[in-house]
Design an enzyme around this catalytic site. Structure first.
Site, PDB file in Angstrom:
ATOM      1  CD  GLU A   1     109.984 -34.711  62.676  1.00 30.32           C
ATOM      2  OE1 GLU A   1     109.926 -34.963  63.889  1.00 30.32           O
ATOM      3  OE2 GLU A   1     109.004 -34.351  62.013  1.00 30.32           O
TER       4      GLU A   1
ATOM      5  CE  LYS B   1     108.771 -33.601  67.462  1.00 24.46           C
ATOM      6  NZ  LYS B   1     108.283 -34.506  66.377  1.00 24.46           N
TER       7      LYS B   1
ATOM      8  CB  CYS C   1     107.811 -31.897  63.643  1.00 27.18           C
ATOM      9  SG  CYS C   1     106.300 -32.495  62.823  1.00 27.18           S
TER      10      CYS C   1
END
Length: 277
Positions: free
Chosen positions: A42, A115, A152
Site C-alpha cells: 500500500e 480505496k 487494506c
C-alpha cells in the site's frame, strides 16, 4: 518492504526515491524469475504517514497515470509482468485518493482502483489524507488473469469482496499497511474467508518494520497467498524485506465453483433491500 528513509532524513522527494530504489532490486528479481503478476504494498513509495495529520505529505501525491506508474510500466514491459502499483493519487488540488494502478504485461496502463473504505480511528487518520474511492470495484483483464484490487481496510467489509467476484475476478490483491494488534488475528481470518466465499485467489501484501516519527507499532508483514478454498499456501516472514512467489492454478477456480455454486445459489432478492439501507 521496510522504510529506508523517513521524515527528517530528507525531502519528500528524496524519501520517495529511496523507497523506490529499495524496491527496484526485488522487482527485477521477480521479473528474472518469471513472475507474471507482481503487487507492491500500500502506497509503496512513501512511509505510511497516516498516523500523523501533517498536510506536508499532501505533496507526495501524484497523478495516476503519472511519474511513478510510468516508471513501473518500464519494468512491466521489460519483464512481460503485470504490476499492481499502489500510490498516493492527486486527481486535482485538494482531491486525493489511496489508489492502485494496474499495468499490463506490455506496459499498458489498464486503469486504477481507489480505496473505498477509509478509516479514521486508532492512529490511522486516513480521512485527513484520502477521499473515499468513487470508481466502484473494477476487474481488469490482464494478459494472465482477471484481477481485482481491495486495499487494506477494505478487507473488513465483505460487500466489495463479493462484488469483485461477481465482476469476474480470478485473483484479488490486497496491498496493506497494518500493524500488530487485533488486526494481526483478523489478517489470517478475513481474507481467506473472502477467498472461500467467492471462489477466487487472494494475494495479501503487508509492509514490515517500524516507521518513525509516528511509532504507531510494528508492521508485521506476513504477506500470503490464499486459494479459492480459503487455504493459505505461501506466506512471508513478519520481519524481513521479502519477495513472495507462488504458483496459482486458475483451474482450481472452476473446480471449487463447480462444487459450491456461489453465484448460482445466491438469493439477492432476499436481502436486496437491506443492501440499499
Amino acid at each position: 518492504m521496510s522504510l529506508p528513509k523517513t521524515e527528517g532524513e530528507g525531502t519528500i522527494e528524496e524519501i520517495k526515491e529511496a523507497m523506490i530504489q529499495k524496491h527496484i532490486p526485488l522487482i527485477e528479481i521477480a521479473g528474472q524469475k518469471g513472475v507474471q503478476i507482481l503487487c507492491l504494498q500500500e502506497i509503496f513509495s512513501t512511509p505510511y504517514f497516516c498516523p500523523g495529520q501533517d498536510p506536508k505529505w499532501y505533496a507526495s501525491a501524484e497523478t495516476v497515470p503519472g511519474p511513478t506508474t510510468e516508471r513501473m510500466a518500464e519494468y512491466a514491459k521489460r519483464y512481460n509482468m503485470v504490476m499492481i502499483v499502489p500510490v498516493y493519487e492527486k486527481e486535482q488540488a485538494g482531491v486525493l485518493y489511496n489508489t492502485a494502478a494496474v499495468i499490463d504485461a506490455d506496459g499498458a496502463y489498464l486503469g486504477k482502483y481507489r480505496k473505498n473504505h477509509i478509516p479514521h480511528t486508532s492512529g490511522f487518520w486516513e480521512k485527513f489524507f484520502f477521499k473515499p474511492g468513487n470508481l466502484g470495484y473494477p476487474v481488469f483483464q490482464t494478459r494472465y488473469a482477471k484481477i481485482g484490487v481491495y486495499i487494506c481496510y477494505d478487507r473488513h467489509f465483505p460487500d466489495g469482496a463479493r462484488v469483485l467476484g461477481l465482476n469476474g475476478a480470478e485473483i484479488v490483491y490486497n496491498p496493506s499497511a497494518t500493524v500488530a494488534g487485533l488486526s494481526q488475528y483478523l489478517w489470517k481470518l478475513e481474507q481467506p474467508a473472502h477467498a472461500a466465499a467467492n471462489g477466487y485467489y487472494m494475494g495479501c501484501i503487508n509492509r514490515v518494520g517500524e516507521e518513525k516519527p509516528w511509532n504507531l507499532g510494528r508492521f508485521y508483514g506476513s504477506s500470503y497467498f490464499v486459494d479459492p478454498r480459503g487455504q493459505i499456501f505461501a506466506i512471508a516472514s513478519e520481519e524481513n524485506d521479502e519477495l513472495l512467489i507462488a504458483q496459482l492454478d486458475l483451474d482450481k477456480i472452476d473446480e471449487v465453483r463447480n462444487v459450491w455454486q456461489f453465484f448460482r445459489d445466491r438469493r439477492p432478492e432476499t436481502y436486496g433491500r437491506l443492501t440499499e439501507l
